[in-house]
Write a protein that holds these residues in place. Structure first.
Motif, short mmCIF file in Angstrom:
data_model
loop_
_atom_site.label_atom_id
_atom_site.label_comp_id
_atom_site.label_asym_id
_atom_site.label_seq_id
_atom_site.Cartn_x
_atom_site.Cartn_y
_atom_site.Cartn_z
N GLY A 91 -7.34 9.52 11.94
CA GLY A 91 -6.07 9.04 11.62
C GLY A 91 -5.01 9.75 12.26
N ILE A 92 -5.22 10.54 13.12
CA ILE A 92 -4.19 11.38 13.97
C ILE A 92 -3.08 10.35 14.26
N GLY A 93 -3.41 9.31 14.94
CA GLY A 93 -2.32 8.31 15.27
C GLY A 93 -1.08 8.15 14.14
N TYR A 94 -1.45 8.09 12.85
CA TYR A 94 -0.63 7.82 11.73
C TYR A 94 0.09 9.06 11.60
N GLN A 95 -0.59 10.26 11.66
CA GLN A 95 0.14 11.46 11.65
C GLN A 95 1.03 11.81 12.53
N THR A 110 3.29 3.23 13.93
CA THR A 110 3.82 4.04 12.91
C THR A 110 5.18 4.57 13.46
N MET A 111 5.14 5.07 14.88
CA MET A 111 6.39 5.56 15.21
C MET A 111 7.61 4.80 15.39
N THR A 112 7.21 3.38 15.51
CA THR A 112 8.05 2.35 15.67
C THR A 112 8.83 2.14 14.15
N THR A 113 7.87 1.76 13.11
CA THR A 113 8.39 1.52 11.75
C THR A 113 9.18 2.76 11.34
N LEU A 121 -11.84 3.15 8.19
CA LEU A 121 -12.05 3.99 6.98
C LEU A 121 -11.01 5.00 7.01
N HIS A 122 -10.12 5.55 8.09
CA HIS A 122 -9.05 6.48 8.07
C HIS A 122 -7.91 6.02 7.41
N TYR A 123 -7.70 4.69 7.42
CA TYR A 123 -6.67 4.17 6.65
C TYR A 123 -6.44 4.79 5.30
N ALA A 124 -7.26 4.88 4.54
CA ALA A 124 -7.44 5.35 3.05
C ALA A 124 -6.37 6.49 3.06
N ARG A 125 -6.83 7.61 3.64
CA ARG A 125 -5.84 8.75 3.77
C ARG A 125 -4.15 8.48 3.78
N TYR A 126 -3.98 7.52 4.52
CA TYR A 126 -2.51 7.20 4.74
C TYR A 126 -1.79 6.21 3.96
N ARG A 127 -2.76 5.65 3.70
CA ARG A 127 -2.17 4.23 2.69
C ARG A 127 -0.91 4.59 1.85
N LYS A 128 -0.65 5.53 1.29
CA LYS A 128 0.45 5.89 0.57
C LYS A 128 1.61 6.61 1.54
N ARG A 129 1.38 6.73 2.81
CA ARG A 129 2.46 7.50 3.38
C ARG A 129 3.02 6.30 4.36
N VAL A 130 2.38 5.39 4.71
CA VAL A 130 2.65 4.66 5.73
C VAL A 130 3.15 3.21 5.18
N VAL A 131 4.01 2.49 5.96
CA VAL A 131 4.47 1.14 5.34
C VAL A 131 3.40 0.24 4.99
N THR A 132 3.52 -0.74 4.42
CA THR A 132 2.55 -1.93 4.02
C THR A 132 1.88 -2.13 5.17
N THR A 133 0.64 -2.22 5.02
CA THR A 133 -0.37 -2.44 6.55
C THR A 133 -1.27 -3.64 6.24
N ARG A 134 -1.38 -4.79 6.92
CA ARG A 134 -2.20 -5.79 6.47
C ARG A 134 -3.19 -5.90 7.84
N PHE A 135 -4.45 -6.09 7.32
CA PHE A 135 -5.41 -5.92 8.48
C PHE A 135 -6.08 -7.38 8.49
#
Length: 340
Positions: free
Chosen positions: A68-72, A147-150, A174-188
């Motif tokens: 999930g380094i992209g989120y980071q 994530t950068m844009t939001t 799977l890596h989204y779980a680590r960032y779920r509470k740190r990024v904006v609402t995400t729908r898949f």
């Protein structure tokens, strides 16, 4: 795959990632190992190829053990990461103006994504078109951009925007779980790639608006684009044109070429160079329009069928199942439900 070896990602994003890795105890030498990135590339306002960017992201995932380094990266981004364009965004009068500028000049920061700002049914949408979806480590690049844009939206507004959402085409990784509470609402599994929020937020005034600074930076961005020969963002122009015709019927390639002031042969050749064809763009535009209409709860399915030119609602349902694997009503219920 030749696009992967053209200059794409601005070096400022690379330097920022290297600094982030160093803060976590990972040396620059290990991060750059095997990427072919030269020291002099990091010292000027140059760009890396998508291939080099993918190799660097691969190293970053290996070193951090975090796919999930992209989120980071996106969460750590600041407006100044975007160079002169970032200062231009801050100088805009409203969030609308800033996002239009971001979408307009995104090619100065990365060339394998296009972005368009639209409004539909009370929502603003930044629609993302990925020009290199099969490139290595693309999920990291997509996470980073979204994530950068939001983040820049909330940095510009100087407050949390609770209605801000990221919509991904594919399933939840799977890596989204680590960032779920740190990024904006995400729908898949939306079959759409966009950032969505209430259109009213577009009118948020920006605290650092400065018209003269904005004019100067806009002129500098235009000069930079001319220097890089990126003045003809064809995909954005075609998709904007198709969106404007979704109610009146999509044009033929001959009609579209005439609207774009070129011959159909030239349009076809330019799209082929990008690995695209006009029919696929029309199909994508029709599918996206149907998906958005289905997400408008005030529209009945038979009304949507009529709006989009289907003689029978059953034909709409069949097409929808082919695109998404589920019925329009199930898709609507899933994505309009509270939570993700």
């Amino acid at each position: 795959m030749h696009k992967l070896y053209k200059e794409d990602v601005h070096v400022e994003y690379v330097v920022a990632l290297l600094q982030l890795l160093e803060q976590q105890g990972h040396s620059r030498e290990k991060a750059l190992a095997g990427t072919g990135i030269r020291a002099e590339q990091l010292e000027d306002a140059g760009r890396l190829t998508s291939h080099q960017d993918a190799l660097l992201l691969t190293n970053a995932v290996r070193l951090t053990n975090d796919p999930g380094i992209g989120y980071q990266i996106g969460l750590h981004s600041t407006l100044t990461w975007h160079g002169m364009l970032g200062y231009g965004l801050m100088s805009c009068a409203t969030l609308r103006d800033a996002l239009e500028m971001w979408a307009n000049f995104l090619d100065l920061r990365t060339t394998t994504f296009n972005m368009r700002l639209t409004e539909r049914d009370g929502f603003a949408e930044l629609i993302v078109h990925d020009m290199a979806p099969r490139a290595p480590m693309r999920f990291c690049a997509v996470d980073r951009l979204m994530t950068m844009t939001t983040r820049l939206c909330e940095q510009l507004a100087q407050r949390v925007l609770p209605g801000l959402e990221i919509w991904h085409r594919g399933p939840e990784p799977l890596h989204y779980a680590r960032y779920r509470k740190r990024v904006v609402t995400t729908r898949f599994e939306t079959n759409l790639s966009l950032i969505r929020f209430p259109a009213a937020d577009l009118d948020i005034p920006l605290a650092n608006a400065n018209a003269s600074t904005l004019r100067y930076i806009t002129s500098q961005c235009e000069r930079e684009r001319a220097r890089l020969r990126r003045s003809d963002d064809l995909v954005v122009r075609v998709m904007d044109m198709l969106q404007s015709h979704e109610r009146s019927g999509y044009p033929s390639i001959e009609e579209a070429a005439k609207m774009l002031c070129m011959s159909s042969r030239t349009l076809k050749r330019k799209l082929q160079r990008l690995g695209l064809n006009f029919r696929s763009l029309v199909d994508d535009a029709r599918k996206d329009a149907v998906l958005r209409d289905v997400l408008n709860p005030v529209l009945r399915m038979d009304e949507i069928a009529i709006r989009m030119g289907y003689a029978d609602p059953a034909n709409l349902t069949r097409a929808f199942r082919r695109w998404t694997g589920e019925s329009p009503s199930r898709y609507r219920a899933r994505l309009l439900a509270t939570g993700t």
